[in-house]
Design an enzyme around this catalytic site. Structure first.
Site, short mmCIF file in Angstrom:
data_model
loop_
_atom_site.label_atom_id
_atom_site.label_comp_id
_atom_site.label_asym_id
_atom_site.label_seq_id
_atom_site.Cartn_x
_atom_site.Cartn_y
_atom_site.Cartn_z
N GLU A 3 0.84 -1.20 0.00
CA GLU A 3 0.00 0.00 0.00
C GLU A 3 0.87 1.25 0.00
OE1 GLU A 3 -3.44 0.69 2.47
OE2 GLU A 3 -3.70 -1.45 2.81
N SER A 43 5.84 -20.03 1.49
CA SER A 43 5.73 -21.36 2.11
C SER A 43 5.04 -22.29 1.13
CB SER A 43 4.93 -21.31 3.42
OG SER A 43 5.58 -20.52 4.39
N ASP A 98 -5.34 -9.83 2.57
CA ASP A 98 -5.17 -8.45 3.01
C ASP A 98 -6.00 -8.21 4.27
OD1 ASP A 98 -4.88 -5.75 3.32
OD2 ASP A 98 -5.68 -5.19 1.37
N ASP A 118 -5.36 -2.21 6.48
CA ASP A 118 -5.66 -1.06 5.64
C ASP A 118 -5.11 0.20 6.29
OD1 ASP A 118 -6.90 -2.06 3.36
OD2 ASP A 118 -8.86 -2.19 4.34
#
Length: 762
Positions: free
Chosen positions: A187, A248, A320, A323
């Site tokens: 972001e 991973s 996600d 924010d």
């Protein structure tokens, strides 16, 4: 004659130095290593700790309470300084022991408020989880009360460990969740590029998403030069904390795809390499409790492994759950839902070794802390952070309580309900032949127009709309193809009702594609095949760029010769391959294409480079050449730099200590070994582009055979002990390097040391 006398004196001095060194070594060894044999008296219990020659620990206890008490003791014996350092990181208390040089790190950590979140989360746990944590903490403190020899780091830094508290356990879980939640940095990257004058469309080209509908442009007000400086400063601050969670793999095969007709499960989390190892191998046994696998020093339970009924493995979901919100300030507050809302102020006092304490004030909002305050850029709009890990009702550790004792898919799913932050893929198998996959975590729902890709206005219009309902989280049980795998790639189908939640950032699917390719390459797989798959270093990145290589037109003879060698190469990034060296250096060289726009020396978006080579790009137009001409030039320049070494000569796994590496003892503490792979191979070998040293990779490998649990295997690098002078400090490293494993046994294992924990007799 004089020379003869001088020679004798020098020999005598050398012998004296060696004698002092040997005596010093044995003195230090005796004064810093824990007692691992015989009887250890402490306030508590009577239990047995068995150690294999490899250092793998087996704890046999009479109750679960005693089991976790003993686990706390053993972790403290082997990793006390590591555990202490970890809790100091989480609490933002590094300056107390390292001085003012790490004050900025502490300010960052205090601003985020990890320790406050840890304290709040402990209160939300079930009585069962609290009891386990309390027993674990009591075990650590009982061990400290015996006045044990302390690891060398405490002596060098001149301090002793404080008693342990439950929040010290919780805070390391918070730090791991912080490392899993990596979207904040991208972001900030996009925000920085936007403030640099790039359009949304150009940023989407430089940082491409998974193919599909482009997300909407965010409703940001004008971004200023100060915002650019702030984003840059925050990204630099983030670089002080290398993101250890890079990648991973896990996969599970059902019985129709195995030679035993029972499932096989593999997992290898790729995290930051360091000293000591992140993991500690342990078997925990008590009545109705029998679990073995990888544990995390500082936290009870087994995190990845198996019990007598099920096995599981984990990867980062790459979803996600963070924010950033751009605040509009008004007097002493900020505008939220058309009202001025006052900041809540939290005062933090940071003790600094050799300096006066530093006081700082942290502003809290409805979203969370104002993280931009830590860089203090005048004129920039404040950025507040919302993160699921800050929620006080975080019951994530309850998931491991339930997971360790789960006996079937129903129990396993029930465990997933507790998992909150940040987001993990759990794969599952059981002895009855079932396999499954569950994407666990509290995953935000965003309103239309909010993609999660950029900071959003913090005025209340773009708040989260809740979380994806538990039953609608991605989950699969006994799928028709009879295999499941995750490698940090997008796991949802096109018609998934929450289409953007996993599309925040593009993770190249090379590892995922290679895993599926290997699974489908044969009808039946054995446990040995699973081990081979984990060690695979075939690069699909190379194969995707091979058409580009075919179209290169290098001007130098050497470049033409090497283009042919690369085209004939099989793409195996093995340590002895010169082709791997040339390809990796050439690929890194391509990243210079984006530097004028991004300001970054290296750019990790292969899809951008592929698109540029295949379709052209404005960056090449600015250079007045085609992108293929640019790539040809890069190949010529790469080959002109050196005589080509084998990949393993350059690419070495580097294990460094967070403190000793910066002292004269670095030559004793640190390790480097040649390895293969790159960031996109299944056997990951991600490296620092400045020097090709591998800084993240498989920190743990396991292959579990559900037909015969005792036939399972596991390994981690370095060793079980964090003590520099221990014989088990690095004895597992050669096995890990060669791709060897240890038997994962809960019975019939060799015992090298036996320690009886017994209560103090008044």
């Amino acid at each position: 004659m004089k020379l003869n006398v001088i020679g004798r004196i020098l020999v005598g001095l050398l012998i004296l130095v060696l004698l002092v060194g040997v005596l010093g070594y044995f003195y230090l060894k005796q004064s810093t290593l824990p007692q691992t044999q015989g009887h250890l008296s402490l306030a508590g219990l009577t239990e047995t700790v068995l150690r294999e020659p490899s250092g793998v620990v087996h704890i046999i206890a009479k109750s679960k309470k005693d089991l976790f008490f003993a686990q706390g003791i053993v972790h403290a014996q082997d990793r006390l300084w590591q555990m202490d350092f970890q809790r100091r990181v989480g609490a933002g208390r590094l300056s107390e022991i390292l001085g003012k040089d790490v004050l900025e790190e502490d300010k960052f950590l205090r601003t985020w408020g990890f320790y406050h979140a840890a304290q709040a989360a402990y209160a939300s746990l079930s009585p069962t989880a609290k009891a386990a944590i309390d027993a674990y903490v009591n075990g650590i403190n009982a061990y400290l009360a015996t006045k044990p020899p302390l690891p060398l780091e405490f002596t060098l830094l001149g301090y002793s460990p404080e008693p342990w508290k439950p929040a010290d356990v919780m805070v390391w879980a918070k730090m791991l969740a912080f490392e899993l939640a990596i979207n904040r940095d991208t972001e900030l990257q996009r925000y920085h590029l936007l403030a640099s004058g790039l359009s949304y469309e150009r940023i989407a080209q430089l940082m491409p998403l998974y193919p599909g509908k482009d997300p909407p442009n965010p409703p940001l007000s004008k971004v200023h030069e100060a915002d650019k400086k702030q984003a840059s400063a925050l990204l630099a601050m983030a670089a002080l904390f290398p993101t250890s969670v890079k990648a991973s793999n896990n996969w599970v095969l059902g019985g129709s795809r195995t030679t035993s007709h029972k499932p096989l499960l593999a997992n290898d989390p790729h995290l930051g390499l360091g000293i000591p190892s992140i993991w500690h191998l342990m078997h925990l046994e008590a009545p109705d409790y029998n679990v073995i696998g990888a544990t995390l020093p500082g936290i009870p339970w087994v995190i990845i492994g198996r019990n007598t009924h099920i096995a599981w493995g984990i990867t980062n979901l790459n979803t996600d759950v963070e924010d950033l919100y751009v605040l509009q300030e008004n007097n002493d507050g900020y505008l939220y839902q058309n009202e001025v809302k006052p900041y809540q102020i939290r005062t933090e006092v940071i003790k600094v070794k050799g300096e006066p304490p530093v006081q700082m004030k942290v502003r809290e909002t409805v979203y969370g802390p104002v993280i931009s305050d830590v860089v203090e850029i005048s004129g920039a709009a404040p950025l507040a952070l919302r993160w699921t890990g800050h929620q006080p009702d975080d019951t994530t550790l309850d998931a491991y309580v339930a997971l360790n004792q789960a006996q079937n898919w129903t129990d396993f799913k029930a465990a997933m309900k507790y998992y909150v932050a940040s987001g993990l893929n759990f794969v599952y198998a059981d002895v009855k032949g079932n396999i499954g996959h569950f994407a666990a975590g509290r995953l935000p729902i965003r309103k239309s127009g909010h993609s999660g890709l950029y900071p959003m206005p913090g005025n209340g219009d773009w708040d989260w709309q809740g979380y994806i309902p538990f039953e609608e989280l991605p989950q699969y049980f006994n799928p028709e193809q009879d295999y499941l795998f995750t490698a940090n790639h997008k796991i949802t189908p096109p018609d998934y009702p929450y289409p953007l939640f996993l599309e925040g950032d593009s993770n190249p699917i090379y590892r995922a594609a290679r895993i599926e390719q290997m699974i489908r390459s044969r009808e039946k797989h054995s446990p040995a095949d699973m081990l081979t798959m984990q060690l695979d270093t075939v690069s699909l990145l190379y194969k995707s760029f091979k058409p580009v290589l075919k179209n290169l037109t290098p001007t130098e003879v050497r470049g033409q010769e090497w283009r042919e060698r690369l085209l004939a190469w099989d793409g195996n990034v093995s340590p002895d391959s010169q082709e791997a060296t040339v390809f990796q250096a050439w690929y890194l060289g391509l990243s210079g294409l984006s530097k004028p726009e991004t300001g970054e020396e290296y750019w990790y978006y292969p899809r951008y480079f592929l698109n540029a080579m295949q379709q052209g790009d404005v960056a090449c137009e600015a250079l007045k050449m085609t992108c293929l001409d640019y790539a040809s030039q890069v190949l010529d320049q790469t080959l002109a730099r050196w005589e080509i070494p084998a990949w393993g000569q350059l690419h070495q796994a580097a294990f460094t200590h967070p403190v000793l590496s910066y002292t004269p003892l670095a030559f004793l503490s640190d390790r480097q070994i040649p390895v293969g792979g790159d960031e996109f191979t299944v056997n990951v070998g991600g490296y620092d582009p400045q020097n090709f040293l591998m800084d993240f990779g498989p920190t743990y490998r396991q292959v579990i055979d559900l037909a015969d649990m005792e036939n399972s295997r596991y390994i981690h690098p370095m060793g079980q002990s964090g003590h520099l002078l221990s014989s088990q400090y690095d004895d597992l490293l050669p096995l890990w390097q060669k791709g060897d494993y240890l038997p994962m046994k809960t019975k019939d294992y060799p015992v090298a040391e036996r320690l009886v924990l017994e209560p103090i007799i008044p």
